[in-house]
Design an enzyme around this catalytic site. Structure first.
Site, mmCIF file in Angstrom:
data_model
loop_
_atom_site.group_PDB
_atom_site.id
_atom_site.type_symbol
_atom_site.label_atom_id
_atom_site.label_comp_id
_atom_site.label_asym_id
_atom_site.label_seq_id
_atom_site.Cartn_x
_atom_site.Cartn_y
_atom_site.Cartn_z
ATOM 1 N N SER A 1 0.839 -1.199 0.000
ATOM 2 C CA SER A 1 0.000 0.000 0.000
ATOM 3 C C SER A 1 0.872 1.246 0.000
ATOM 4 O O SER A 1 1.980 1.250 0.553
ATOM 5 C CB SER A 1 -0.844 -0.034 1.281
ATOM 6 O OG SER A 1 -1.419 1.221 1.519
ATOM 7 N N TYR B 1 -2.206 -1.521 10.817
ATOM 8 C CA TYR B 1 -2.437 -2.052 9.467
ATOM 9 C C TYR B 1 -1.234 -1.729 8.564
ATOM 10 O O TYR B 1 -0.690 -2.599 7.883
ATOM 11 C CB TYR B 1 -3.729 -1.459 8.878
ATOM 12 C CG TYR B 1 -3.777 -1.521 7.376
ATOM 13 C CD1 TYR B 1 -4.070 -2.719 6.733
ATOM 14 C CD2 TYR B 1 -3.479 -0.395 6.594
ATOM 15 C CE1 TYR B 1 -4.063 -2.784 5.339
ATOM 16 C CE2 TYR B 1 -3.483 -0.455 5.217
ATOM 17 C CZ TYR B 1 -3.769 -1.646 4.593
ATOM 18 O OH TYR B 1 -3.756 -1.703 3.225
ATOM 19 N N LYS C 1 1.801 -4.145 6.568
ATOM 20 C CA LYS C 1 2.219 -4.093 5.154
ATOM 21 C C LYS C 1 3.736 -3.907 5.069
ATOM 22 O O LYS C 1 4.411 -4.545 4.275
ATOM 23 C CB LYS C 1 1.491 -2.967 4.419
ATOM 24 C CG LYS C 1 0.015 -3.254 4.209
ATOM 25 C CD LYS C 1 -0.190 -4.447 3.273
ATOM 26 C CE LYS C 1 -1.593 -4.959 3.249
ATOM 27 N NZ LYS C 1 -1.751 -6.257 2.581
HETATM 28 C C1 UD1 Z 1 -7.090 4.527 3.804
HETATM 29 C C2 UD1 Z 1 -6.084 4.195 4.853
HETATM 30 C C3 UD1 Z 1 -4.895 3.536 4.176
HETATM 31 C C4 UD1 Z 1 -5.337 2.301 3.452
HETATM 32 C C5 UD1 Z 1 -6.439 2.623 2.486
HETATM 33 C C6 UD1 Z 1 -7.020 1.338 1.966
HETATM 34 C C7 UD1 Z 1 -6.373 5.827 6.676
HETATM 35 C C8 UD1 Z 1 -5.770 6.963 7.401
HETATM 36 N N1 UD1 Z 1 -5.695 5.389 5.591
HETATM 37 O O1 UD1 Z 1 -6.499 5.412 2.866
HETATM 38 O O2 UD1 Z 1 -3.932 3.193 5.137
HETATM 39 O O3 UD1 Z 1 -4.261 1.739 2.735
HETATM 40 O O4 UD1 Z 1 -7.486 3.353 3.129
HETATM 41 O O5 UD1 Z 1 -8.042 1.551 1.086
HETATM 42 O O6 UD1 Z 1 -7.427 5.335 7.046
HETATM 43 N N2 UD1 Z 1 -12.506 11.076 3.506
HETATM 44 C C9 UD1 Z 1 -13.518 11.936 3.860
HETATM 45 N N3 UD1 Z 1 -14.634 11.416 4.465
HETATM 46 C C10 UD1 Z 1 -14.806 10.079 4.686
HETATM 47 C C11 UD1 Z 1 -13.764 9.192 4.309
HETATM 48 C C12 UD1 Z 1 -12.622 9.730 3.733
HETATM 49 O O7 UD1 Z 1 -13.429 13.142 3.672
HETATM 50 O O8 UD1 Z 1 -15.846 9.670 5.234
HETATM 51 C C13 UD1 Z 1 -11.315 11.618 2.823
HETATM 52 C C14 UD1 Z 1 -10.013 11.371 3.552
HETATM 53 O O9 UD1 Z 1 -9.725 12.386 4.457
HETATM 54 C C15 UD1 Z 1 -9.030 11.310 2.365
HETATM 55 C C16 UD1 Z 1 -9.856 10.718 1.226
HETATM 56 O O10 UD1 Z 1 -11.211 10.939 1.593
HETATM 57 O O11 UD1 Z 1 -8.641 12.604 1.987
HETATM 58 C C17 UD1 Z 1 -9.632 9.211 1.035
HETATM 59 O O12 UD1 Z 1 -9.875 8.529 2.251
HETATM 60 P P1 UD1 Z 1 -9.990 6.938 2.325
HETATM 61 O O13 UD1 Z 1 -10.915 6.451 1.256
HETATM 62 O O14 UD1 Z 1 -10.312 6.549 3.725
HETATM 63 O O15 UD1 Z 1 -8.555 6.420 1.904
HETATM 64 P P2 UD1 Z 1 -7.112 6.795 2.550
HETATM 65 O O16 UD1 Z 1 -7.236 7.576 3.783
HETATM 66 O O17 UD1 Z 1 -6.298 7.395 1.457
#
Ligand code: UD1
Length: 346
Positions: free
Chosen positions: A133, A158, A162
């Protein structure tokens, strides 16, 4: 006497093969002429995925229901089938849960990896693809991240599983054991198979943004909370590299072919699997609304702890070495995931 020529396609063991990325990769493998052999404990997958695979491929896919840390089951599989390579997806992946239940995550994610390496070495199976990842890059100093970008201390259990998984494989290769390894560092996989017969099936409240968005847009969840719009990014929203799961599936087939063609010498290479495009949460919402015609209910909330402001891939190495690049657009991924969400509601 007529000589009967039989073409046996290569059997590829796919651990976690009923999961989100595993099931899409099984389709792409089968369509590329390989025979995917799945193993899954169905702890985070539904048996109906196998029906979806059967409908897409027109034939049933072999699937062992069991724990990939079970060495005897793995030995059974390699004695039932001549396995030519392994793709190791099986892992727990919820960041929050990994922090509250670390031992479960270490036991599962490392236990499966160790068992698989040991049994593959015993059986003389050398091509090994490992699901890693972009989380291993932590908060990178420079963008985009290349495979040379330093790996930083993990910010979650997690993420640590990895990193340790990568190290176990690197150390095994450094010790001269006959494994040919690719560590594929995924960015943010989204989307679904265009048939809408398979897709992501998150259990409970989705932690990742796209499955949450589709459920909120379908009225199944409260409005999306955007985790911060005051980042030091072009529009203030978090930036990620969202990759269509079918593109990611194709990356695995390209990586597998590359390993199968290599001489059987110990080796380990790292590849980013991303699009090279950074997309902000606001752009994601706007694309979703444009593609689906559905208004995305959302509100701005505080930042989520542990979130990286911005991360996207330099995808050049995979293109140069593996001949692979992501071809599908963000709009296509969002259209596919929305079609999948509607299929789930039927
Ligand atoms: C997350 C994990 C990462 C993992 C990946 C797997 C965290 C901090 N990171 O990545 O370790 O490998 O998933 O798929 O959890 N967001 C919102 N609202 C939400 C959800 C997300 O605004 O309800 C934003 C987040 O702040 C971010 C973006 O959407 O900017 C993507 O978030 P997400 O889909 O959770 O992925 P990652 O954080 O990149």
């Amino acid at each position: 006497m007529t000589k009967i020529l039989r073409y046996d396609s290569m059997n590829i063991l796919v651990t976690g093969g009923a999961g989100f990325i595993g099931s899409h990769t099984a389709v792409t493998l089968a369509e590329a002429g390989y025979n995917p052999i799945l193993i899954d404990d169905f702890s985070n997958a539904e048996p109906s995925v196998l029906d979806g695979l059967k409908s897409i491929l027109g034939r049933a896919v072999t699937c062992y229901h069991g724990d990939c840390a079970d060495r005897n089951l793995l030995r059974q599989i390699v004695s039932d089938f001549k396995i030519s390579g392994v793709i190791h997806f099986a892992a727990f992946k919820a960041v929050g849960e990994s922090m509250s239940d670390p031992l479960n995550y270490y036991r599962n994610n490392l236990g499966t990896t160790l068992a698989l390496i040991e049994v593959m070495l015993e059986a003389g199976v050398s091509p090994f693809l490992f699901s890693s990842s972009c989380t291993v890059y932590g908060i990178p100093e420079k963008m985009p991240v290349t495979e040379e970008t330093p790996v930083l201390p993990a910010m979650s259990v997690y993420g640590n599983t990895k990193q340790i998984g990568e190290e176990i494989l690197q150390d095994t290769v450094a010790a001269g054991k006959k494994l040919k390894v690719i560590l594929l560092r995924y960015f943010n996989p989204i989307g679904a198979h265009p048939s809408a017969l398979i897709g992501e099936l998150p259990r409970g409240v989705p932690g990742n943004i796209v499955p949450y968005m589709t459920q909120a847009a379908a009225g199944l969840r409260p409005p999306l909370t955007v985790y911060g719009n005051d980042y030091n990014t072009p529009d203030g929203y978090g930036v990620r590299d969202y990759i269509h799961v079918m593109d990611l599936a194709e990356a695995h087939v390209a990586a597998l072919k590359y390993l199968l063609d290599k001489p059987d010498e110990p080796q380990c290479e790292v590849f980013n699997a991303g699009t090279g495009r950074g997309v902000s949460v606001l752009e994601l919402i706007q694309s979703f609304e444009r593609v689906t015609g559905v208004k995305m209910p959302y509100q701005i909330g505080p930042r989520r702890s542990g979130d990286v402001p911005m991360v996207y891939a330099d995808a050049g190495k995979a293109q140069r070495v593996l001949g692979w690049q992501a071809n599908r657009s963000l709009d296509e991924a969002l259209a596919d995931v929305w079609r999948w969400q509607q299929h789930l509601l039927k």
